[in-house]
Write an enzyme that holds these catalytic residues in place. Structure first.
Site, short mmCIF file in Angstrom:
data_model
loop_
_atom_site.label_atom_id
_atom_site.label_comp_id
_atom_site.label_asym_id
_atom_site.label_seq_id
_atom_site.Cartn_x
_atom_site.Cartn_y
_atom_site.Cartn_z
N GLU A 1 -19.89 19.55 13.75
CA GLU A 1 -20.96 20.43 13.23
C GLU A 1 -22.14 20.06 14.34
O GLU A 1 -22.59 18.98 14.03
CB GLU A 1 -21.25 20.55 11.80
N LYS B 1 -21.41 27.36 10.61
CA LYS B 1 -21.04 25.96 11.23
C LYS B 1 -20.27 25.31 10.41
O LYS B 1 -19.09 24.73 10.72
CB LYS B 1 -22.14 25.17 11.65
N THR B 2 -20.36 25.04 9.01
CA THR B 2 -19.50 24.33 8.42
C THR B 2 -17.90 24.96 7.88
O THR B 2 -16.97 24.40 8.25
CB THR B 2 -20.02 24.07 6.85
#
Length: 465
Positions: free
Chosen positions: A166, A122-123
């Site tokens: 995110e 995600k990051t």
């Protein structure tokens, strides 16, 4: 239209303002003109100083007196315990308590949100979108779970109409968002304190997809079993467009090839009948897949594919995602946030592909007792990809100890699988241990989601002696 301050958030107080998610929201609110205050256990951290530079008041430690009487709301994350003195004081004063996810959702109002979800990646994917959209002059707002290039660079209030966020599945708070584009990179069983089975994970991601606005798009990994399962469950929903990406011939955005070039990769895709080749400035197949997910999401918002593909090359990494910390005595020290077996395997394979004949030494710190209880064996098996490893005690984060659950679960599994593993209970001793193992040409990875990242400078200093 430039978004304003959400109602009742003119003077917010953040409990745990230094956290990755909390600090980003606090920064955006400060940039929008809010009088931001908060507390953190480390009031002297680089993140705290970055927030102060934006006009925020940051208290070191938690105390009822930190809460100003004119506070309009108190923002908390799921990590804040019910007995926190500032939370108790908020109740006494009748100040509304807002969860971090609700605050973030309100920041997206009036914009075109892209929400990036998945057990892993995600990051990185959110960062790739933030950097590439910024490079194109679109000035997006964004909230990321890690710093791009400096403390406090995890969030930005932009003048553009896109918000990249995110979306955290760990406590189901990603159900609060209503994205125009949702990305699902993968879905695996994790966060065992909140999910009892993979079925619960799937149901949670289905709820996330149900929040996509009518006419919006789901970008989903075609070849990852969990993501494909979720796509199969939501296909045919009215008003939902589904775009798949992957190396399979049937993917809508097909990855034709990924060519490693040292610490970068050259990626070729077919999208809309056209072939595009672009550079991803971080190594590893999984990072290439993240970049293609970002590409598909941007195209879904109407951004020309060839422009975005070129801009993705501007992304050079995010802190703690295979971040080079330095070199001493011919030994490179790299920091990895990987803490789930899948992430560990992906990062070790990426480094192995870029390392050539160099040895890979890992300093691994397990994260959470519940995760170690459920996945300790798989963590140990992942360590077989290193030439040698040092395993530390479990970093508890928000959890209390679980009787009988220690790093020994990982160490035993690693040794049973043939790995060379050393147990080390003292973080202060790690630099000496690694210095005794490392030889010129070796690569050292500090790996885990806890404070193992702090050991990189100490290892470099010890190697330099």
């Amino acid at each position: 239209m430039k978004p304003g301050l959400p109602t009742a958030m003119e003077r917010p107080h953040f409990i745990g303002i230094g956290g990755a998610g909390m600090s980003g929201i606090a920064k955006i609110l400060a940039q929008r003109g809010a009088q931001v205050a908060g507390s953190d256990s480390r009031g002297d951290s680089e993140t705290a100083e970055a927030l102060r530079a934006h006009g925020a008041t940051v208290h070191g430690g938690h105390a009822a007196g930190n809460l100003a009487p004119d506070t309009t709301c108190v923002v908390v994350s799921s990590a804040i315990r019910a007995d926190n003195p500032e939370l108790a004081r908020a109740a006494e004063l009748g100040i509304p308590v807002v969860h971090r996810s609700d605050a973030l959702a309100r920041l997206m109002d009036g914009l075109r949100p892209i929400a990036v979800a998945g057990t892993h990646g995600k990051t990185t994917t959110t960062s790739m979108l933030a950097v590439s959209l910024s490079a194109l002059g679109l000035d997006p707002s964004y909230a990321i779970g890690g710093d791009l290039d400096a403390p406090g660079s995890n969030a930005h209030h932009g003048e553009g109409d896109i918000f990249v966020a995110e979306a955290d599945e760990s406590d189901r708070t990603f159900h609060k968002y209503a994205p125009q584009v949702a990305i699902i990179l993968n879905a695996e069983l994790d966060h065992h304190a909140n999910y009892a089975s993979i079925e619960e994970i799937y149901e949670s991601f289905e709820t996330f997809v149900s929040q996509v606005v009518p006419g919006g798009t789901l970008v989903v990994a075609h070849g990852q079993a969990g993501a494909a399962e979720i796509a199969a469950r939501v296909v045919g929903r009215p008003g939902l467009n589904i775009v798949t990406y992957g190396e399979e011939d049937t993917a809508d955005v097909r990855i034709v090839k990924i060519v490693p070039r040292g610490l970068t990769s050259e990626v070729t895709v077919v999208l809309g009948g056209r072939m595009l080749t672009f550079t991803v400035s971080v190594p590893g197949r999984h990072y290439a897949h993240n970049a293609v997910a970002a590409l598909a999401a941007g195209v879904a918002l109407g951004i020309p594919a060839h422009n975005l593909a070129s801009a993705l090359g501007k992304y050079t990494g995010v802190k703690r995602r295979l971040q080079l910390k330095g070199e001493a005595a011919g030994v490179q020290v790299i920091d990895s946030y990987a803490h789930h077996p899948t992430e560990m395997t992906a990062d070790l394979e990426a480094i192995r592909g870029a390392a050539g004949d160099s040895r890979i030494l890992v300093v691994f710190q397990p994260h959470l007792f519940s995760r170690t209880q459920e996945l300790g064996k798989e963590m140990g098996q992942a360590l077989t990809l290193a030439d040698a490893s040092v395993v530390l005690d479990i970093y508890p984060a928000r959890e209390d100890p679980i009787p009988g659950i220690t790093s020994e679960l990982i160490i035993s599994a690693a040794r049973a699988a043939g790995a060379d593993v050393t147990a080390e209970h003292s973080k202060e001793a790690v630099a000496d241990v690694v210095a005794g193992m490392a030889k010129p040409g070796d690569l050292v990875l500090t790996m885990g989601a806890g404070d193992v990242t702090d050991l990189g400078p100490a290892i470099l200093a010890r190697l330099a002696v």
